[in-house]
Every structure is written in structure tokens, then in C-alpha cells.
Design a protein around this motif. Structure first.
Motif, short mmCIF file in Angstrom:
data_model
loop_
_atom_site.label_atom_id
_atom_site.label_comp_id
_atom_site.label_asym_id
_atom_site.label_seq_id
_atom_site.Cartn_x
_atom_site.Cartn_y
_atom_site.Cartn_z
N THR A 241 0.85 -1.19 0.00
CA THR A 241 0.00 0.00 0.00
C THR A 241 0.89 1.24 0.00
O THR A 241 1.79 1.36 0.83
CB THR A 241 -0.93 0.03 1.22
OG1 THR A 241 -1.74 -1.15 1.22
CG2 THR A 241 -1.82 1.26 1.18
N LEU A 242 0.61 2.14 -0.94
CA LEU A 242 1.37 3.38 -1.06
C LEU A 242 0.49 4.54 -0.61
O LEU A 242 -0.61 4.74 -1.14
CB LEU A 242 1.79 3.60 -2.52
CG LEU A 242 2.63 2.48 -3.16
CD1 LEU A 242 2.79 2.73 -4.65
CD2 LEU A 242 3.99 2.38 -2.48
N ARG A 243 0.98 5.31 0.36
CA ARG A 243 0.25 6.47 0.85
C ARG A 243 1.18 7.69 0.83
O ARG A 243 2.39 7.55 0.85
CB ARG A 243 -0.28 6.25 2.27
CG ARG A 243 -1.32 5.14 2.37
CD ARG A 243 -1.88 5.06 3.79
NE ARG A 243 -2.95 4.05 3.89
CZ ARG A 243 -2.75 2.79 4.17
NH1 ARG A 243 -1.51 2.35 4.37
NH2 ARG A 243 -3.76 1.94 4.25
N GLY A 244 0.55 8.88 0.82
CA GLY A 244 1.33 10.10 0.82
C GLY A 244 0.96 10.99 -0.35
O GLY A 244 -0.10 10.80 -0.97
N ARG A 245 1.83 11.94 -0.65
CA ARG A 245 1.54 12.90 -1.71
C ARG A 245 2.65 12.87 -2.76
O ARG A 245 3.82 12.71 -2.44
CB ARG A 245 1.43 14.32 -1.14
CG ARG A 245 0.22 14.51 -0.24
CD ARG A 245 0.13 15.96 0.23
NE ARG A 245 -0.04 16.88 -0.88
CZ ARG A 245 -1.22 17.16 -1.44
NH1 ARG A 245 -2.32 16.58 -1.00
NH2 ARG A 245 -1.31 18.03 -2.43
N VAL A 246 2.25 13.03 -4.01
CA VAL A 246 3.19 13.19 -5.12
C VAL A 246 2.83 14.48 -5.85
O VAL A 246 1.73 15.00 -5.72
CB VAL A 246 3.15 11.99 -6.08
CG1 VAL A 246 3.70 10.75 -5.41
CG2 VAL A 246 1.72 11.73 -6.57
N SER A 247 3.78 14.99 -6.62
CA SER A 247 3.58 16.28 -7.28
C SER A 247 2.76 16.17 -8.56
O SER A 247 2.00 17.07 -8.91
CB SER A 247 4.93 16.93 -7.57
OG SER A 247 5.66 17.13 -6.39
N THR A 248 2.93 15.05 -9.28
CA THR A 248 2.28 14.90 -10.57
C THR A 248 1.79 13.47 -10.76
O THR A 248 2.20 12.55 -10.04
CB THR A 248 3.25 15.23 -11.72
OG1 THR A 248 4.32 14.26 -11.71
CG2 THR A 248 3.82 16.63 -11.58
N ALA A 249 0.93 13.30 -11.75
CA ALA A 249 0.47 11.96 -12.10
C ALA A 249 1.62 11.10 -12.61
O ALA A 249 1.66 9.89 -12.37
CB ALA A 249 -0.63 12.05 -13.16
N GLY A 261 7.40 -3.65 -9.54
CA GLY A 261 8.50 -4.42 -10.09
C GLY A 261 9.35 -5.15 -9.07
O GLY A 261 10.17 -5.99 -9.43
N ILE A 262 9.19 -4.84 -7.79
CA ILE A 262 10.01 -5.46 -6.76
C ILE A 262 9.61 -6.92 -6.58
O ILE A 262 8.43 -7.27 -6.52
CB ILE A 262 9.87 -4.71 -5.42
CG1 ILE A 262 10.39 -3.28 -5.56
CG2 ILE A 262 10.61 -5.43 -4.30
CD1 ILE A 262 11.86 -3.17 -5.89
N ALA A 263 10.62 -7.79 -6.47
CA ALA A 263 10.37 -9.22 -6.32
C ALA A 263 9.54 -9.49 -5.07
O ALA A 263 9.81 -8.95 -4.00
CB ALA A 263 11.70 -9.97 -6.24
N GLY A 264 8.54 -10.35 -5.21
CA GLY A 264 7.70 -10.74 -4.09
C GLY A 264 6.41 -9.95 -3.96
O GLY A 264 5.54 -10.32 -3.18
N VAL A 265 6.27 -8.86 -4.72
CA VAL A 265 5.06 -8.04 -4.63
C VAL A 265 3.93 -8.72 -5.41
O VAL A 265 4.07 -9.00 -6.60
CB VAL A 265 5.31 -6.62 -5.18
CG1 VAL A 265 4.00 -5.83 -5.25
CG2 VAL A 265 6.32 -5.89 -4.31
N LYS A 266 2.81 -8.95 -4.73
CA LYS A 266 1.66 -9.58 -5.38
C LYS A 266 0.69 -8.55 -5.95
O LYS A 266 0.05 -8.78 -6.97
CB LYS A 266 0.91 -10.46 -4.37
CG LYS A 266 1.77 -11.60 -3.79
CD LYS A 266 1.00 -12.34 -2.70
CE LYS A 266 1.87 -13.42 -2.07
NZ LYS A 266 1.17 -14.10 -0.95
N LYS A 267 0.57 -7.43 -5.27
CA LYS A 267 -0.39 -6.40 -5.68
C LYS A 267 0.03 -5.06 -5.08
O LYS A 267 0.63 -5.03 -4.01
CB LYS A 267 -1.80 -6.78 -5.19
CG LYS A 267 -2.89 -5.79 -5.54
CD LYS A 267 -4.24 -6.24 -4.97
CE LYS A 267 -5.34 -5.24 -5.25
NZ LYS A 267 -6.64 -5.67 -4.66
N VAL A 268 -0.28 -3.97 -5.78
CA VAL A 268 0.01 -2.63 -5.28
C VAL A 268 -1.29 -1.85 -5.17
O VAL A 268 -2.04 -1.74 -6.14
CB VAL A 268 0.99 -1.87 -6.19
CG1 VAL A 268 1.16 -0.43 -5.72
CG2 VAL A 268 2.34 -2.58 -6.23
#
Length: 278
Positions: A241-249, A261-268
Motif C-alpha cells: 500500500t502506497l500512501r502520501g503525496r506526489v507532485s504529478t500523475a 517491479g520489486i520481487a515478491g510483490v503480489k499487488k500494489v
């Protein structure tokens, strides 16, 4: 002193393969050998040194022996010597730090500049190699990374053009890199190492949630196009789960692509906030 780049890569690879054992049943964790525990401690401290802008992991040799840690090698000044010790002391499970680090003697300006450039190149190479190692697609590939100035050169064999382009993209987006010379050759799959591919697949299955989070966080920090300080990463059973703020899309897309792309990640799960004007 052991070759530092290969030492870090070997530690991280071994740790990835052992991750499921440590994150699995209590019985397995109980049975983990003291040697593997020492290897984990060395990996954690080497990673901390690699991520610290004031230290070079290539000049520090870390030897864990239970709750005791031995540091050997050279640093530029007493402040770096004490910083290396403090980072080690702050690690859980470490009670005693035997700090044998030496402060390197002063050298002439020209020599010092060459040494500084060498260390910078080594750090850039390590950042690229770590990200290639952590990425599920590139982790098992035979890719050599060399850095001179701010130019990275990639050599070796890959099985597809997609893998070739991904490796270049990872290098190009790394802090400290201005240009990438991509000399990777696309070769038939049967010419690549079947053993390397098998190791990559096993590592992808074995990594723990803790190490997935650590690798994503480090990869975001290494990326020069991302403000990693505003992004929070959590992992539960391989779901990130990714939380926080980014500047652009575009920045949001870059963050989610790295995590996926990180090994072991099933879902983002993308819970990042983007300004409406972006």
C-alpha cells in the motif's frame, strides 16, 4: 577485506532466499542457525551504510558475531568513524560494537579528488546493482554495471528487449546518473543461466513483507525523479500500500511502477494523493 559490491549483493540475495524461513512459522524461525542471523545483521547494517550519504559501504567491513559486531576498514575522518558505530549501535540485537575503523591519512588534493570520484562511482554502481537485484524481472539476469563520472555502462545478456529497456530505465532514473550506455545483448533464453533464473524465482517467493517494504523504500530514495520523503510504504502478505503525496500523475506512475517491479510483490494499492491541477 571482502569485495564490497559482491558482498552486499550476496548478502541481499541470501537474505531474500531465506526470508520466508524467518517470516514463516515460529518453529522454522526457532531453528534458524546463528550464522544466518549474523548474515541478516550484516545485511541490515550494510544497507544502512549504503543509504547514508556520509558513509561508503565499500570501505567498511562488517562482521557480525551474535550480539557483537566488528567494524574494520577506513573512513575519512573521526566523525564518519563515530557515525558508523552509532548506526550499528542503534540496530536491534547489537549489544557490543568493536570499532576498529581507521581514519585515513590526509592526501594531496588531486589524490583526494580521485578517491572521492572513485567512491562516488562505486556508490552509484551499488545503487543500480541493488535495484536490478531487487526487481523481479531483472534479478536473475547476467548484468554488469560500471560507472565512470555520471555515466553508467550496462553489459551482459538478457532474454528480451523488454528486459533490456527496463534495466536501462532503472539505471537512468538512479540518483547520480546523467547518462546510460546500454550494451546489453538480447540472447535466446537457452543461452542464459537456468540456475540464475531459478534463484530469482525462488527469491521472489521467499522475500518477507519487511524486506519488500525496505526494498521499495530504498528504490524510491535512489530515484532522482521522486520525493521519497512524502511517501509511506506498507506491506501485508505481499500486498503493498502506497500512501502520501506526489507532485504529478507522472510521479505517481513512477512510484507504482517501482513498487510493482520489486520481487515478491503480489499487488500494489495506490492511495497516493495527486494535486488536482496535476
Amino acid at each position: 577485506m571482502r569485495h564490497p559490491q559482491r558482498r552486499i549483493a550476496a548478502i541481499l540475495a541470501a537474505l531474500a532466499i531465506s526470508g520466508s524461513t524467518l517470516a514463516g512459522s515460529p518453529e522454522r524461525a526457532e531453528g534458524t542457525s546463528s550464522k544466518m542471523q549474523d548474515l541478516m545483521t550484516e545485511a541490515r547494517i550494510n544497507t544502512a551504510y549504503a543509504l547514508n550519504e556520509h558513509l561508503s559501504p565499500f570501505r567498511i567491513d562488517v562482521d557480525a558475531r551474535g550480539n557483537r559486531l566488528i567494524l574494520e576498514g577506513e573512513v575519512d575522518n573521526e566523525a564518519q568513524r563515530m557515525l558508523a558505530e552509532r548506526l550499528a549501535v542503534d540496530m536491534s540485537g547489537i549489544d557490543v560494537v568493536d570499532n576498529r575503523l581507521r581514519v585515513a591519512p590526509r592526501v594531496e588534493d588531486d589524490t583526494a579528488r580521485k578517491l572521492f570520484d572513485f567512491v562516488q562511482d562505486a556508490n552509484t554502481t551499488a545503487r543500480v546493482e541493488m535495484q536490478l537485484l531487487w526487481n523481479e524481472t531483472t534479478s536473475g539476469l547476467d548484468i554488469e554495471v560500471e560507472t565512470e563520472g555520471k555515466q553508467v555502462t550496462l553489459t551482459g545478456n538478457v532474454s528480451t528487449e523488454k528486459e533490456r529497456q527496463l534495466a536501462e530505465r532503472i539505471a537512468q532514473h538512479t540518483q547520480g546518473v546523467d547518462s546510460v550506455e546500454n550494451k546489453l545483448q538480447v540472447a535466446p533464453e537457452d543461452t542464459l543461466s537456468a540456475q540464475a533464473n531459478q534463484v530469482a524465482q525462488e527469491a521472489a517467493k521467499a522475500v518477507s513483507d519487511t524486506w519488500i517494504t525496505a526494498r521499495i523504500t530504498a528504490s524510491l530514495r535512489f530515484n532522482k525523479a521522486i520525493d521519497h520523503s512524502r511517501i509511506h510504504v506498507t506491506t501485508q502478505d505481499g500486498v503493498v500500500t502506497l500512501r502520501g503525496r506526489v507532485s504529478t500523475a507522472q510521479e505517481r506512475d513512477e512510484v507504482t511502477a517501482i513498487a510493482s517491479g520489486i520481487a515478491g510483490v503480489k499487488k500494489v494499492i495506490d492511495a497516493l494523493e495527486v494535486p488536482r491541477s496535476a
